[in-house]
Design an enzyme around this catalytic site. Structure first.
Site, PDB file in Angstrom:
ATOM      1  N   ASP A  47       0.791  -1.227   0.000  1.00  0.00           N
ATOM      2  CA  ASP A  47       0.000   0.000   0.000  1.00  0.00           C
ATOM      3  C   ASP A  47       0.824   1.278   0.000  1.00  0.00           C
ATOM      4  O   ASP A  47       0.287   2.351   0.310  1.00  0.00           O
ATOM      5  CB  ASP A  47      -0.943   0.011   1.207  1.00  0.00           C
ATOM      6  CG  ASP A  47      -2.192  -0.835   0.980  1.00  0.00           C
ATOM      7  OD1 ASP A  47      -2.658  -0.917  -0.174  1.00  0.00           O
ATOM      8  OD2 ASP A  47      -2.708  -1.415   1.956  1.00  0.00           O
TER       9      ASP A  47
ATOM     10  N   ASP B 163      -6.686  -4.577  -3.942  1.00  0.00           N
ATOM     11  CA  ASP B 163      -6.324  -3.219  -3.549  1.00  0.00           C
ATOM     12  C   ASP B 163      -5.052  -2.738  -4.250  1.00  0.00           C
ATOM     13  O   ASP B 163      -4.885  -1.544  -4.517  1.00  0.00           O
ATOM     14  CB  ASP B 163      -6.087  -3.125  -2.041  1.00  0.00           C
ATOM     15  CG  ASP B 163      -7.134  -3.833  -1.203  1.00  0.00           C
ATOM     16  OD1 ASP B 163      -7.511  -4.964  -1.558  1.00  0.00           O
ATOM     17  OD2 ASP B 163      -7.548  -3.278  -0.171  1.00  0.00           O
TER      18      ASP B 163
END
Length: 384
Positions: free
Chosen positions: A106, A168
């Protein structure tokens, strides 16, 4: 900029101005914070949560979004105070570069809306360095079998995550596209496209719904199995995962021009649009039971952003994408907290279906709500 009718233009302008007016009060209360949520109307501070070497404090995956909201406001208003406060996040996140265990897939979410946004808007050399450092970290997670690995080793020795990838990450790879564009080095772009192609082949089901977690053989890249992850169950449709795919493929198309990514974005969008409830409020999972009524305003905001992009990229289907985007944004307006004495806007976000955090505020949901409104007014800077 989208060609809106007069009523739509007036509503969007009013909403964007209303959002920024509240943000002027919120920014001062949170000027020395990196918030990821508002609890009882007060922003928390991820700087002081968790341990230095884990992903629960300063290295929390959403820690770039507060800065992103401020950079969007700076671009729209040219108010230097927004830039000053945004740079506090950017400087503070420098500590993360030495926290090996705290960083994972991320880093795009952390440094694209903070350092890279700063560099795009101001040309700041330190911001560029930070962005490229983060891109190198993300590129280093690439498994030549064809995917970017999600997370790090779990404490549970019986859970082998070496072959795990998650939807994601499709939203993080724009950091790699930017790095290639900035340095003229094709390595980053090739990694990003390889991962995007793996996602298209293994995450998106025939009907356009999306898996959250896929496990690959880390040696060969062969599909092993999928997991329900943050959704209701294996085989269900976690709505935020749908939106990471929808908007994520849009970004891969915008950075590469490869029409296969645009086609994939449209496929996911068609599934999402077909499942939007009549009231425009998005559940955590499209397959969840009616009760309890868990919502995810984040999914609505991200989906609206992606659909507004598609409305511009595919003008022949403009209304097909614009109408549901506006429907969801109006629903968010109806339930948002517009009290300027309270931090946070969206009030019906959820971390995951089976977790404890439901119908609460998350800062990254607020960010995407603002981004969508600025897309409508033409004042957005594309941070991805």
């Amino acid at each position: 900029m989208l060609n809106l009718n007069t009523s739509e233009k007036n509503w969007a302008s009013t909403m964007a101005a209303r959002f920024e007016h509240k943000l002027r009060a919120v920014r001062e209360r949170s000027a020395e914070k990196i918030p990821n949520r508002a609890v009882d109307g007060v922003h928390n501070n991820k700087i002081f949560e968790g341990n230095r070497d884990d992903a629960d404090g300063i290295c929390w995956w959403t820690n770039g979004f507060w800065a992103g909201m401020l950079w969007q406001a700076y671009h729209a208003t040219h108010d230097d105070r927004y830039a000053e406060i945004a740079r506090f996040t950017e400087r503070t996140l420098d500590e993360c570069f030495s926290c090996y265990y705290g960083l994972h897939h991320d880093v795009g979410f952390m440094w694209l809306p903070s350092a890279v946004a700063d560099y795009r808007l101001t040309g700041d050399a330190d911001a560029r360095r930070r962005g490229l450092h983060a891109a190198q970290l993300l590129a280093g997670r690439f498994n030549p079998a064809g995917y970017i690995r999600a997370w790090n080793d779990f404490p549970d020795p019986d859970t082998d995550t070496r072959g795990w990838a998650i939807i994601d990450c499709l939203f993080n790879i724009p950091l790699l596209y930017w790095a290639s564009e900035e340095t003229k080095d094709p390595r980053f772009k090739k990694i990003a496209m390889t991962h995007a192609d793996t996602v298209a082949a293994n995450f998106v089901r025939e009907d356009g719904s999306v898996r959250h977690i896929v496990e690959f053989d880390p040696e060969t890249g062969a599909f092993v199995r999928d997991y329900g992850g943050q959704g209701y169950a294996q085989g269900s449709s976690w709505t935020r995962g749908q939106t990471w795919a929808l908007y994520g493929f849009v970004m891969s198309y915008k950075h590469t021009g490869a029409v296969r990514y645009l086609a994939m974005a449209q496929k996911v969008a068609e599934y999402f649009i077909a499942h939007i409830p009549a009231d425009g409020r998005i559940p955590v999972d499209f397959c969840q039971p009616a009760e309890p009524a868990y919502y995810d305003d984040i999914a609505a905001a991200v989906a609206a952003c992606g659909l507004l992009e598609l409305a511009q990229l595919v003008p022949g289907k403009k209304d097909e994408y614009l109408t549901p985007a506006l429907k969801m944004l109006h629903a968010l307006d109806d339930t948002a907290d517009w009290d300027e004495s309270r931090d946070g806007y969206l009030q019906y976000c959820s971390a995951d279906y089976h977790g404890k955090e439901h119908n609460v505020n998350f800062t990254y949901g607020d960010y995407y709500f603002y981004e969508a409104l600025l897309k409508l007014t033409g004042d957005e800077i594309f941070l991805w």
